[in-house]
Design an enzyme around this catalytic site. Structure first.
Site, short mmCIF file in Angstrom:
data_model
loop_
_atom_site.label_atom_id
_atom_site.label_comp_id
_atom_site.label_asym_id
_atom_site.label_seq_id
_atom_site.Cartn_x
_atom_site.Cartn_y
_atom_site.Cartn_z
N GLU A 58 47.11 35.89 43.56
CA GLU A 58 46.96 34.96 44.70
C GLU A 58 46.86 35.69 46.04
OE1 GLU A 58 49.78 31.51 46.48
OE2 GLU A 58 49.48 31.47 44.32
N ASP A 59 47.58 36.81 46.19
CA ASP A 59 47.72 37.42 47.51
C ASP A 59 47.22 38.85 47.65
OD1 ASP A 59 48.89 35.08 48.49
OD2 ASP A 59 50.91 35.71 47.96
#
Length: 195
Positions: A58-59
Site C-alpha cells: 500500500e505504501d
C-alpha cells in the site's frame, strides 16, 4: 535467516526514510508494533510476517507478487487482505469514505480469523498512535488526517470494533482497542453508526 527475520529486514528496507503521520517517528516502528500485537493472538509465523509486511504494498513501490515470491502465497494473501485500493490518481481525501467502506465490507465478509487478527493488530497500533497525539493536541489531531472530520473517523473505528467484537471481544487486545476508541470518541449509540 528465518522467514520472520527476512520479513523484518524486507519491511525495514521497504519503509526506509518513511515517517508516521502523527508522531514523525520511523515508520517501521508501526509494522513492528503490529507484529507484536498479532503475536499476542497467534503464533503462526505467516500471520506475524504479514503483520510486518502489511503496509508494504500500500505504501511503497513493492508489489504483491514480490511478497508472494519471497514469503509465499499465504503471507501474500494476508497482506492483500489488508491493502487498500488507494486510487493514487485521485486525492486521498476525496476517496477516504469509499476506501473505508470497501475495507469494512471485506472485514465483515471474511471468515478468515488470520485476516481479522491482522486487522485488529493494525487498528490497535493506529489507535494507540492517535491516543498519544490526542492526549497532547486534543481534536487538533484530526488535521493530520485525510479525513479531518472526527465523527467520520469515529464511524470507521467503531465499525471495526463492531465487526471484530463477536470473535475477539474477550481478548485483551480487543479490550484495549475498545477502551482507546471509547476514550477518544466517547460512548457510542449503535444507531449513530448507521450514518
Amino acid at each position: 535467516m528465518s522467514k520472520l527475520d527476512e520479513a523484518i529486514k524486507f519491511a525495514t528496507d521497504a519503509h526506509a526514510g518513511q515517517k508516521r503521520k502523527l508522531v514523525k517517528m520511523p515508520y517501521i516502528l508501526h509494522p513492528l508494533e503490529v507484529a507484536t500485537i498479532v503475536a499476542n493472538l497467534t503464533s503462526d509465523e505467516d500471520v506475524i510476517c504479514a503483520a510486518l509486511l502489511h503496509d508494504v504494498v500500500e505504501d511503497t513501490p513493492h508489489e504483491l507478487g514480490e511478497i508472494r515470491e519471497k514469503f509465499g502465497d499465504r503471507v501474500a494473501e494476508l497482506v492483500g487482505a489488508e491493502t487498500e485500493d488507494k486510487r493514487s490518481h485521485i486525492a486521498p481525501e476525496k476517496t477516504w469514505r469509499i476506501r473505508k467502506e470497501e475495507t469494512l465490507a471485506h472485514l465483515r465478509q471474511t471468515k478468515d480469523r488470520d485476516v481479522q487478527i491482522l486487522w485488529l493488530g493494525d487498528k490497535l497500533s493506529n489507535a494507540r498512535s492517535i491516543l498519544h497525539a490526542y492526549l497532547q493536541f486534543g481534536d487538533e489531531v484530526w488535521k493530520a488526517f485525510n479525513e479531518k472530520d472526527k465523527q467520520k473517523q469515529r464511524w470507521y473505528y467503531e465499525s471495526i470494533a463492531d465487526a471484530l467484537e463477536k470473535d475477539f471481544g474477550g481478548t485483551g487486545v480487543f479490550m484495549e482497542y475498545k477502551q482507546i476508541i471509547t476514550f477518544i470518541f466517547g460512548k457510542v449509540d449503535k444507531h449513530e453508526l448507521q450514518n
